[in-house]
Motif scaffolding. Structure first.
Motif, PDB file in Angstrom:
ATOM      1  N   THR A  39       0.826  -1.197   0.000  1.00  0.00           N
ATOM      2  CA  THR A  39       0.000   0.000   0.000  1.00  0.00           C
ATOM      3  C   THR A  39       0.866   1.255   0.000  1.00  0.00           C
ATOM      4  OG1 THR A  39      -1.622   1.248   1.322  1.00  0.00           O
ATOM      5  CG2 THR A  39      -0.129  -0.183   2.519  1.00  0.00           C
ATOM      6  N   THR A  40       0.265   2.355  -0.428  1.00  0.00           N
ATOM      7  CA  THR A  40       0.961   3.647  -0.384  1.00  0.00           C
ATOM      8  C   THR A  40       0.700   4.377   0.925  1.00  0.00           C
ATOM      9  OG1 THR A  40      -0.914   4.702  -1.509  1.00  0.00           O
ATOM     10  CG2 THR A  40       0.911   3.925  -2.891  1.00  0.00           C
ATOM     11  N   ASN A  41      -0.131   3.792   1.779  1.00  0.00           N
ATOM     12  CA  ASN A  41      -0.501   4.424   3.049  1.00  0.00           C
ATOM     13  C   ASN A  41       0.086   3.616   4.197  1.00  0.00           C
ATOM     14  OD1 ASN A  41      -2.032   5.179   5.450  1.00  0.00           O
ATOM     15  ND2 ASN A  41      -3.422   6.252   4.075  1.00  0.00           N
ATOM     16  N   GLY A  42       0.823   4.272   5.081  1.00  0.00           N
ATOM     17  CA  GLY A  42       1.494   3.576   6.161  1.00  0.00           C
ATOM     18  C   GLY A  42       0.711   3.488   7.448  1.00  0.00           C
ATOM     19  N   THR A  43      -0.566   3.895   7.414  1.00  0.00           N
ATOM     20  CA  THR A  43      -1.369   3.831   8.640  1.00  0.00           C
ATOM     21  C   THR A  43      -2.699   3.115   8.445  1.00  0.00           C
ATOM     22  OG1 THR A  43      -2.337   6.013   8.177  1.00  0.00           O
ATOM     23  CG2 THR A  43      -0.356   5.940   9.579  1.00  0.00           C
ATOM     24  N   MET A  44      -3.225   3.084   7.222  1.00  0.00           N
ATOM     25  CA  MET A  44      -4.495   2.405   6.975  1.00  0.00           C
ATOM     26  C   MET A  44      -4.567   1.959   5.517  1.00  0.00           C
ATOM     27  SD  MET A  44      -7.368   1.129   7.806  1.00  0.00           S
ATOM     28  CE  MET A  44      -7.489   1.701   9.517  1.00  0.00           C
ATOM     29  N   ALA A  45      -4.561   0.646   5.287  1.00  0.00           N
ATOM     30  CA  ALA A  45      -4.666   0.113   3.932  1.00  0.00           C
ATOM     31  C   ALA A  45      -6.125  -0.143   3.601  1.00  0.00           C
ATOM     32  CB  ALA A  45      -3.868  -1.176   3.808  1.00  0.00           C
ATOM     33  N   ASP A  46      -6.573   0.327   2.438  1.00  0.00           N
ATOM     34  CA  ASP A  46      -7.908   0.025   1.951  1.00  0.00           C
ATOM     35  C   ASP A  46      -7.874   0.019   0.432  1.00  0.00           C
ATOM     36  OD1 ASP A  46      -8.083   2.719   1.068  1.00  0.00           O
ATOM     37  OD2 ASP A  46      -9.010   3.352   2.937  1.00  0.00           O
ATOM     38  N   ASP A  47      -9.031  -0.177  -0.187  1.00  0.00           N
ATOM     39  CA  ASP A  47      -9.076  -0.322  -1.637  1.00  0.00           C
ATOM     40  C   ASP A  47      -8.544   0.897  -2.388  1.00  0.00           C
ATOM     41  OD1 ASP A  47     -10.161  -2.782  -1.214  1.00  0.00           O
ATOM     42  OD2 ASP A  47     -12.164  -2.309  -1.953  1.00  0.00           O
ATOM     43  N   SER A  48      -8.543   2.054  -1.751  1.00  0.00           N
ATOM     44  CA  SER A  48      -8.113   3.275  -2.430  1.00  0.00           C
ATOM     45  C   SER A  48      -6.596   3.394  -2.545  1.00  0.00           C
ATOM     46  CB  SER A  48      -8.660   4.510  -1.701  1.00  0.00           C
ATOM     47  OG  SER A  48      -8.046   4.666  -0.434  1.00  0.00           O
ATOM     48  N   ASN A  49      -5.870   2.625  -1.747  1.00  0.00           N
ATOM     49  CA  ASN A  49      -4.411   2.784  -1.773  1.00  0.00           C
ATOM     50  C   ASN A  49      -3.636   1.474  -1.878  1.00  0.00           C
ATOM     51  OD1 ASN A  49      -4.249   1.762   1.010  1.00  0.00           O
ATOM     52  ND2 ASN A  49      -5.035   3.764   1.622  1.00  0.00           N
ATOM     53  N   ILE A  50      -4.320   0.373  -2.091  1.00  0.00           N
ATOM     54  CA  ILE A  50      -3.630  -0.914  -2.248  1.00  0.00           C
ATOM     55  C   ILE A  50      -2.980  -0.981  -3.616  1.00  0.00           C
ATOM     56  CG2 ILE A  50      -3.971  -3.409  -2.493  1.00  0.00           C
ATOM     57  CD1 ILE A  50      -6.056  -3.254  -0.290  1.00  0.00           C
ATOM     58  N   VAL A  51      -1.734  -1.388  -3.643  1.00  0.00           N
ATOM     59  CA  VAL A  51      -0.956  -1.504  -4.872  1.00  0.00           C
ATOM     60  C   VAL A  51      -0.946  -2.944  -5.376  1.00  0.00           C
ATOM     61  CG1 VAL A  51       1.388  -1.296  -5.838  1.00  0.00           C
ATOM     62  CG2 VAL A  51       0.499   0.468  -4.292  1.00  0.00           C
ATOM     63  N   ALA A  52      -0.901  -3.903  -4.454  1.00  0.00           N
ATOM     64  CA  ALA A  52      -0.866  -5.318  -4.820  1.00  0.00           C
ATOM     65  C   ALA A  52      -1.317  -6.156  -3.634  1.00  0.00           C
ATOM     66  CB  ALA A  52       0.535  -5.733  -5.249  1.00  0.00           C
ATOM     67  N   GLY A  53      -1.790  -7.346  -3.946  1.00  0.00           N
ATOM     68  CA  GLY A  53      -2.234  -8.267  -2.908  1.00  0.00           C
ATOM     69  C   GLY A  53      -3.758  -8.306  -2.841  1.00  0.00           C
ATOM     70  N   PRO A  54      -4.258  -9.075  -1.881  1.00  0.00           N
ATOM     71  CA  PRO A  54      -3.544  -9.670  -0.760  1.00  0.00           C
ATOM     72  C   PRO A  54      -2.817 -10.967  -1.119  1.00  0.00           C
ATOM     73  CG  PRO A  54      -5.930  -9.826  -0.453  1.00  0.00           C
ATOM     74  CD  PRO A  54      -5.700  -9.240  -1.782  1.00  0.00           C
ATOM     75  N   ALA A  55      -1.804 -11.254  -0.279  1.00  0.00           N
ATOM     76  CA  ALA A  55      -1.172 -12.560  -0.257  1.00  0.00           C
ATOM     77  C   ALA A  55      -1.602 -13.238   1.037  1.00  0.00           C
ATOM     78  CB  ALA A  55       0.352 -12.418  -0.293  1.00  0.00           C
ATOM     79  N   VAL A  56      -1.714 -14.548   0.993  1.00  0.00           N
ATOM     80  CA  VAL A  56      -2.107 -15.308   2.184  1.00  0.00           C
ATOM     81  C   VAL A  56      -0.852 -15.868   2.837  1.00  0.00           C
ATOM     82  CG1 VAL A  56      -3.542 -17.159   3.104  1.00  0.00           C
ATOM     83  CG2 VAL A  56      -4.255 -15.951   1.032  1.00  0.00           C
ATOM     84  N   LEU A  57      -0.630 -15.521   4.102  1.00  0.00           N
ATOM     85  CA  LEU A  57       0.512 -16.024   4.853  1.00  0.00           C
ATOM     86  C   LEU A  57       0.008 -16.885   6.004  1.00  0.00           C
ATOM     87  CD1 LEU A  57       2.562 -12.685   5.104  1.00  0.00           C
ATOM     88  CD2 LEU A  57       2.604 -14.402   3.275  1.00  0.00           C
ATOM     89  N   SER A  58       0.729 -17.949   6.324  1.00  0.00           N
ATOM     90  CA  SER A  58       0.322 -18.836   7.405  1.00  0.00           C
ATOM     91  C   SER A  58       1.483 -19.052   8.364  1.00  0.00           C
ATOM     92  CB  SER A  58      -0.138 -20.185   6.847  1.00  0.00           C
ATOM     93  OG  SER A  58      -0.556 -21.045   7.885  1.00  0.00           O
TER      94      SER A  58
END
Length: 299
Positions: free
Chosen positions: A268-287
């Protein structure tokens, strides 16, 4: 799963591009019919996954992979649940119901089938959780809540009884947005009927991590088209109802050391709140499996 094979499977599963015709944006109207078709799109995918996998792997195939002798029978039950969900949603929507697409799932044995099943059921749980805010009808909301509870039971059983890991990630599940879920689902869709109603969704570019582990540095692979090279980027890790952030530098990120269970990550381009307006890539699923003492299980 406790081995690196799980991460390889997940990375492969979500590294393909989204289906082009599904990326077309419809008018941004999200009503109960839209949400029901969104749910049906996911249920069609799950139904196809279980139908295809169970036709390919018999009980012996599960046992040969080290899975419990009773696992396949329970997966048959899970598959029947998904089929019933499809039938219910189709009946509710009538002629407006979206039709199944063509799919491709990256499993090659019963063990990878079980691992991918855990991922899909987890995504399904997060999908219903995130979509609940858009439902206006109390009757539809109650039905969706009933399906959500069943999807969560599936994910918990597969994660613990079959894959021998934790049955949950914490006190809360992650609610994912329509676009975030669609990004994950589109990785398995190869084509869809042209007559299907267009959903007001888009797929973000895919995102992959190399050998992800809490407290360790990982190299990310994604396509940042449309983002300036001078734009600061961050990785947001969705855990429960919270987001944790880490700066992305030279394509590398240090994963926060306190993450446990299933985590979804986006650039994301936002370092405090990621949402559809600033997501660049993903999501990836991590376990990140953990034991009953809340300590990370070594991979």
């Amino acid at each position: 799963m406790r081995t690196s094979a799980f991460f390889s499977l997940v990375a492969a599963a979500f590294s393909v591009n989204a289906v082009p015709q599904l990326e077309k944006r419809a008018a941004p109207v999200i009503d109960d019919t839209t949400i029901l078709n969104y749910a049906l799109t996911l249920e069609h995918l799950e139904n196809a996954f279980y139908t295809g996998g169970l036709a390919k792997f018999d009980e012996a195939a599960f046992v040969e992979c080290g899975l419990p002798v009773w696992a396949r029978g329970r997966f048959v039950e899970v598959g029947e649940h998904e089929k019933t969900h499809v039938q219910l949603l189709q009946t509710a929507l009538g002629s407006a119901a979206t039709k199944p697409c063509n799919y491709s799932f990256p499993y090659n044995d019963a063990k990878s089938f079980a691992a991918l099943s855990q991922v899909l059921e987890g995504v399904g749980t997060s999908a219903y959780t995130g979509a609940a805010q858009f439902i206006t009808s109390k009757a539809v909301l109650t039905t969706a809540a009933s399906i959500l509870a069943t999807e969560a039971r599936h994910a918990s059983w597969i994660g613990s009884a079959v894959n021998k890991g934790p049955g949950w990630s914490g006190a809360f599940d992650v609610p994912l947005s329509l676009n975030e879920v669609f990004t994950l689902a589109a990785a398995f869709i190869t084509s869809c009927p042209s007559t299907n109603p267009q959903l007001p969704v888009k797929a973000f570019p895919s995102l992959a991590f190399s050998s992800p582990a809490p407290g360790k540095q990982s190299t990310l692979t994604f396509n940042a088209t449309g983002t300036s090279s001078s734009t600061p980027l961050f990785v947001s890790f969705f855990t429960g109802l919270s987001q944790e952030f880490a700066p992305l530098k030279n394509g590398k990120v240090t994963i926060p050391g306190d993450l446990l269970g299933t985590v979804y990550a986006v650039v994301t381009t936002n370092g405090t709140m990621a949402d559809d307006s600033n997501i660049v890539a993903g999501p990836a699923v991590l376990s990140f499996p953990f034991n009953s003492d809340g300590n990370l299980i070594s991979q």
